[in-house]
Design a protein around this motif. Structure first.
Motif, mmCIF file in Angstrom:
data_model
loop_
_atom_site.group_PDB
_atom_site.id
_atom_site.type_symbol
_atom_site.label_atom_id
_atom_site.label_comp_id
_atom_site.label_asym_id
_atom_site.label_seq_id
_atom_site.Cartn_x
_atom_site.Cartn_y
_atom_site.Cartn_z
ATOM 1 N N VAL A 1 0.334 4.052 -3.100
ATOM 2 C CA VAL A 1 -0.164 5.419 -2.917
ATOM 3 C C VAL A 1 0.951 6.450 -3.036
ATOM 4 N N PHE B 1 -7.491 12.398 -2.159
ATOM 5 C CA PHE B 1 -7.694 11.065 -1.580
ATOM 6 C C PHE B 1 -6.365 10.323 -1.469
ATOM 7 N N PHE B 2 -5.585 10.302 -2.546
ATOM 8 C CA PHE B 2 -4.323 9.569 -2.514
ATOM 9 C C PHE B 2 -3.292 10.273 -1.634
ATOM 10 N N SER C 1 0.608 9.526 -5.587
ATOM 11 C CA SER C 1 0.645 10.867 -5.001
ATOM 12 C C SER C 1 1.788 11.692 -5.574
ATOM 13 N N GLN D 1 -3.911 12.121 1.077
ATOM 14 C CA GLN D 1 -4.259 11.896 2.482
ATOM 15 C C GLN D 1 -4.110 10.425 2.870
ATOM 16 N N THR D 2 -4.398 9.528 1.918
ATOM 17 C CA THR D 2 -4.169 8.101 2.191
ATOM 18 C C THR D 2 -2.686 7.839 2.424
ATOM 19 N N LYS D 3 -1.852 8.490 1.627
ATOM 20 C CA LYS D 3 -0.406 8.353 1.818
ATOM 21 C C LYS D 3 0.008 8.831 3.211
ATOM 22 N N ASP D 4 -0.538 9.956 3.653
ATOM 23 C CA ASP D 4 -0.203 10.463 4.986
ATOM 24 C C ASP D 4 -0.605 9.467 6.073
ATOM 25 N N VAL D 5 -1.782 8.857 5.897
ATOM 26 C CA VAL D 5 -2.247 7.881 6.888
ATOM 27 C C VAL D 5 -1.325 6.666 6.932
ATOM 28 N N ILE D 6 -0.936 6.171 5.743
ATOM 29 C CA ILE D 6 -0.055 4.997 5.706
ATOM 30 C C ILE D 6 1.322 5.343 6.260
ATOM 31 N N PRO E 1 0.814 -1.228 0.000
ATOM 32 C CA PRO E 1 0.000 0.000 0.000
ATOM 33 C C PRO E 1 0.845 1.275 0.000
#
Length: 329
Positions: free
Chosen positions: A82, A201-202, A86, A204-209, A78
């Motif tokens: 991402v 989306f990508f 990103s 912020q998803t990257k930041d979460v991961i 993941p």
């Protein structure tokens, strides 16, 4: 049968000693603020010492090491997916992407060529590995056979056929290709339509991961104690075989160090015009973690603040793409 199914006095003592070492690392980290890289190297030494003290009977610790490796492995695919999307969508220009992509591939091929020439230039004159005999039995032959495949199959495996399967199987090359194609498509569509929601989306998803990877990376010094102990136990049990390969191991470490610091340092200095000391100081924590854990999943990029952007206020400095999109709305 699992290592924990037969708990004996030795296993209890090993776990108790590991807990004590964990506590020592926590104290060094919290009280003495020891540098993360130094702490990881120290943890590796403590793990080796733990194995030597208990004469390699540390199999019961495999559970902790495998849990750590599994956590890292679960985040690798993941993170790659991402991060590529990103990064490419952030550039936002197909012309720039072509330039960056060609240069990246060119420098990758060049550095690999340098590594190959340097290795052959040292190994052939010194006859490194001569006299080493591989074990020739059915198990070894079966393993080697299972690792080989026809060239057309190897090339075919580079390309994705099921992104879910590629992600679950951590097949890096297909993941990279899928992410690259998807990111280029997002940039292309962005010329006619607003795709800021997809980009956000990508991003912020990257930041979460990244945050999740950070949590796992914080466990690295503790995991290195366990991995160092179990690896040492496996190594010492095959000391005779390893002594015959010692010259190859030493050559590998020396050439890797030369490639990583000397060759890359010269390229940074004279091609990229970047201070090698500044660069290596920034990446040292990631390099140390990758070396100690023998993997590249734990190190994560450290996001640098853009020039002109200062902390202490959202309105200061250059706006990021999500901020610009929100400002337009």
């Amino acid at each position: 049968m699992g290592a924990l199914s037969n708990i004996g006095p030795t296993a209890v003592a090993v776990w108790a000693s590991a807990v004590v070492l964990f506590a020592l690392i926590a104290v060094l980290r919290a009280v003495f603020k020891l540098n993360f890289s130094l702490l990881t190297v120290l943890a590796l030494g403590l793990g080796i010492a733990l194995s030597l003290v208990f004469d390699g009977q540390v199999d019961s610790l495999n559970l902790l090491g495998n849990i750590y490796i599994n956590l890292i492995t679960a985040l690798v695919a993941p993170l790659i997916f991402v991060s590529i999307i990103s990064s490419i969508t952030y550039v936002g220009s197909l012309k720039k992407l072509r330039s960056i992509g060609l240069r990246s591939v060119g420098w990758l091929l060049l550095t690999n060529l340098i590594a190959i020439v340097m290795t052959l230039g040292v190994a052939i004159p010194l006859h490194i590995g001569s006299g080493v005999k591989l074990v020739d039995d059915e198990s070894t032959a079966g393993f080697l056979t299972s690792q080989t495949a026809p060239l057309d199959q190897v090339i075919l495996n580079f390309f994705p056929k099921n992104i879910v399967g590629d992600l679950s199987g951590n097949r890096v090359v297909p993941i990279i290709i899928t992410a690259t194609v998807l990111a280029i498509a997002i940039v292309s569509v962005g010329r006619q339509k607003d795709v800021s929601i997809v980009k956000r989306f990508f991003e912020q998803t990257k930041d979460v991961i990244y945050k999740a990877v950070g949590y796992v990376a914080e466990l690295t010094p503790y995991a290195v104690v366990v991995l160092g102990a179990t690896s040492t136990a496996a190594t010492t049990s095959k000391a005779d075989a390893l002594l015959a390969l010692l010259s190859i191991l030493v050559l590998g470490f020396v050439l890797n160090i030369i490639q990583a610091f000397v060759v890359n340092g010269l390229l940074l200095k004279f091609v990229a015009h970047v201070s090698p000391l500044t660069f290596f100081k920034a990446v040292l924590p990631a390099q140390t973690t990758a070396f100690a854990t023998q993997g590249s999943g734990a190190p994560r990029p450290r996001r640098q603040r853009p020039r002109g952007q200062r902390g202490g206020g959202a309105g200061r400095g250059r706006r990021t793409p999500p901020q610009r999109a929100a400002h337009r709305r």
